[in-house]
Design a protein around this motif. Structure first.
Motif, PDB file in Angstrom:
ATOM      1  N   GLU A  56       0.817  -1.216   0.000  1.00  0.00           N
ATOM      2  CA  GLU A  56       0.000   0.000   0.000  1.00  0.00           C
ATOM      3  C   GLU A  56       0.852   1.267   0.000  1.00  0.00           C
ATOM      4  N   MET A  57       2.150   1.136   0.336  1.00  0.00           N
ATOM      5  CA  MET A  57       3.043   2.290   0.361  1.00  0.00           C
ATOM      6  C   MET A  57       3.917   2.384  -0.877  1.00  0.00           C
ATOM      7  N   ALA A  58       3.748   1.457  -1.818  1.00  0.00           N
ATOM      8  CA  ALA A  58       4.611   1.422  -3.007  1.00  0.00           C
ATOM      9  C   ALA A  58       4.652   2.750  -3.772  1.00  0.00           C
ATOM     10  N   PRO A  59       3.533   3.500  -3.888  1.00  0.00           N
ATOM     11  CA  PRO A  59       3.612   4.780  -4.607  1.00  0.00           C
ATOM     12  C   PRO A  59       4.602   5.777  -3.983  1.00  0.00           C
ATOM     13  N   LEU A  60       4.959   5.561  -2.722  1.00  0.00           N
ATOM     14  CA  LEU A  60       5.900   6.461  -2.062  1.00  0.00           C
ATOM     15  C   LEU A  60       7.313   6.326  -2.638  1.00  0.00           C
ATOM     16  N   ALA A  61       7.601   5.207  -3.307  1.00  0.00           N
ATOM     17  CA  ALA A  61       8.962   4.942  -3.793  1.00  0.00           C
ATOM     18  C   ALA A  61       9.460   6.051  -4.713  1.00  0.00           C
ATOM     19  N   GLU A  62       8.586   6.552  -5.575  1.00  0.00           N
ATOM     20  CA  GLU A  62       8.997   7.595  -6.512  1.00  0.00           C
ATOM     21  C   GLU A  62       9.423   8.862  -5.771  1.00  0.00           C
ATOM     22  N   VAL A  63       8.673   9.217  -4.737  1.00  0.00           N
ATOM     23  CA  VAL A  63       9.006  10.401  -3.945  1.00  0.00           C
ATOM     24  C   VAL A  63      10.347  10.202  -3.239  1.00  0.00           C
ATOM     25  N   ILE A  64      10.536   9.011  -2.677  1.00  0.00           N
ATOM     26  CA  ILE A  64      11.779   8.728  -1.952  1.00  0.00           C
ATOM     27  C   ILE A  64      12.975   8.806  -2.896  1.00  0.00           C
ATOM     28  N   ARG A  65      12.842   8.231  -4.077  1.00  0.00           N
ATOM     29  CA  ARG A  65      13.931   8.275  -5.052  1.00  0.00           C
ATOM     30  C   ARG A  65      14.302   9.718  -5.407  1.00  0.00           C
TER      31      ARG A  65
END
Length: 532
Positions: free
Chosen positions: A123-132
């Motif tokens: 459910e948190m996978a969309p956060l990956a782009e922000v983190i990158r």
């Protein structure tokens, strides 16, 4: 002698210098006994060690130096304990992050905590782009239950690693966990908990500080694992060699399902969860026929709610008072203290645990006589090593082994601790620590708000909830709904004010500081306890 009592007695003959040593000992002595339940999955103590070894091998293969910070972001999953075990073996540090935070808040913590690798639940996978984009120090992101950026999902990544033990030598003073805790400065701090701290907490099982725990117990862990209240409570069953049943979140439906599936004997709740259970239309006392004890804490609980829960759930209740900085160690109010003939005890949070000393001090940190109210200070082997990259805050909070809590209270003649107020202004709502400075910073970004003060006021459901007290700029008009909507664009939902008071001016002292106590007083009048 019952099986549970017998196994508890056997456990008291063992000591573990590190979390990794405990995992190895359990794998050797408990083998194929079930260690974890999560949704439709189970695994044994032997499997748990093999899984932890694989994670440790994987972390080392990533080229992470000892002491590097690894984060878990997401709802509860038993794989969290695979990662914790792996970090313990490879001498890395697990720093879980509250998934409920807004993305900018998460990014700020990742940067502040020097996170090098992250495990994200689906459910948190969309956060990956922000983190990158925002966190260049993060080397790798691995999805749990999903693939991220074309990389393997956690189960595949782990399966690719050998399950042989590393030739590492974890030490008692290695940092094992770094759990973020709130303060009054507007930014969380990372409380660093060592193997020694965590094993001392587990040893409370041996000392009887948390009642009887045995291999035949199954403990329900619904509270968020990013909180010390979730992880540290789970450590009691893990340490004792009992079973640990993890739910993805503390929803009554999941709790009832767990009790139907397994013979749950112990459970850890905050008052808000107890309230949700009792108010749920499907609540039935028969759900809890095997439940022997509910452990609760983390927020204020009303006498009415506690008495209702004791009556309707039909089991013992055990209050635990502590904080992240003490690995949640502190005091215990045992089931036998929940005595209807002594209602005053229900207003206390119990007596110090066997390895814990408590003293009450004045503003100069000089000890006060019994019965006088002052700041609560704790000394226990469970006190953290300090705050990550906060040497000044660490030196202020811990002096000669004493941790100064910022909570105000007194000790009775019988040694029971009673909490009166909070020296610091932190709000605890539903077990979540919320610091007013952050809310006030968000409010200050509204062009029509001149000044503000955020306070905690009583909530039947959450213990406390946030109220914003604001003054507006000359000629400005705002509604309560508009203020709350503004905060929702900047803060996690649980931090946002639930109500707003509009003032002509906010009360201040001679130095110009807003008097939060004056703002709180009308709402807490008559309450015996103003802090959880």
């Amino acid at each position: 002698m019952t099986a549970a009592t017998d196994s508890t007695t056997l456990a008291r003959n063992r000591t573990y210098p590190t979390y990794a040593a405990m995992l190895a000992a359990h794998a050797d002595t408990l083998g194929e006994r079930t260690a974890f339940w999560f949704e439709d999955e189970t695994w044994s103590f032997a499997q748990s060690l093999r899984r932890a070894n694989r994670v440790a091998q994987g972390l080392m293969a990533e080229g992470l130096e000892p002491g590097a910070r690894i984060s878990f972001i997401g709802k509860n999953d038993s794989r969290y304990f695979d990662i914790l075990g792996g970090c313990a073996i490879s001498r890395h540090v697990l720093a879980p992050i509250n998934w409920r935070l807004a993305p900018p808040e998460i990014v700020d913590l990742l940067m502040d905590f020097d996170i090098r690798m992250i495990f994200l639940t689906a459910e948190m996978a969309p956060l990956a782009e922000v983190i990158r984009r925002e966190c260049p120090g993060v080397r790798r992101i691995i999805g749990i239950g999903t693939e991220i950026e074309g990389g393997p999902a956690f189960d595949d990544w782990m399966a690719d690693q050998p399950d042989q033990a590393l030739a590492s030598c974890p030490e008692p003073d290695d940092i094992l966990l770094q759990i973020h805790t709130s303060g009054t400065t507007g930014r969380p701090k990372g409380a660093m908990l060592t193997n020694r701290n965590v094993m001392a907490l587990g040893a409370h099982v041996d000392a009887g500080d948390v009642g009887e725990w045995g291999h035949d117990d199954i403990s329900l862990v619904p509270l968020p694992l990013f909180h010390s209240g979730g992880t540290c409570y789970a450590l009691y069953s893990i340490y004792s060699g009992g079973g640990t049943y993890i739910t993805r979140e503390p929803h009554p439906d999941l709790i009832f399902e767990a009790c139907r599936r397994q013979r749950i004997t112990k459970a850890g709740f905050v008052p808000a969860v107890i309230q949700m259970i009792l108010n749920h239309p499907d609540f039935d006392r028969t759900h809890f026929t095997s439940l022997r004890c509910v452990y609760y804490g983390g927020a204020p609980i009303t006498a009415a709610l506690l008495e209702q829960a004791m009556d309707e759930m039909g089991c013992g209740f055990h209050q635990l008072f502590g904080m992240t900085e003490s690995s949640t160690a502190g005091t215990s109010l045992f089931p036998e203290d929940h005595d209807a003939s002594r209602p005053e005890l229900l207003k206390s949070c119990g007596r110090p645990q066997s390895d814990t000393q408590i003293r009450i001090v004045d503003g100069d940190r000089k000890e006060l006589p019994q019965g006088e109210t002052g700041e609560i200070a704790l000394r226990t082997p469970c006190i953290m090593a300090g705050y990550h990259n906060r040497p000044e805050a660490s030196a202020e909070a811990i002096v000669d082994g004493w941790y100064y809590t910022g909570d105000m209270g007194y000790l009775s003649a019988e040694g029971y601790l009673y909490i009166r107020d909070r020296l610091k202004d932190m709000i605890i709502s539903g077990g979540e620590n919320i610091y007013p400075a952050e809310i006030e910073q968000a409010l200050a970004k509204h062009p029509d708000i001149l000044e503000s003060g955020a306070i905690g006021v009583p909530s039947e459901k959450w213990g406390e909830e946030v109220k914003a007290c604001v003054t507006l700029r000359p000629g400005a008009t705002l509604t309560e709904a508009e203020v709350i909507a503004h905060c929702r664009t900047l803060l996690a939902g649980y931090k946002c004010p639930k109500s707003v008071d509009f003032h002509d001016a906010l009360p201040r002292n001679a130095n110009g500081k807003i008097l939060k106590r004056v703002l709180r007083e009308p709402y807490w009048a008559g309450a015996a306890r103003q802090v959880g």
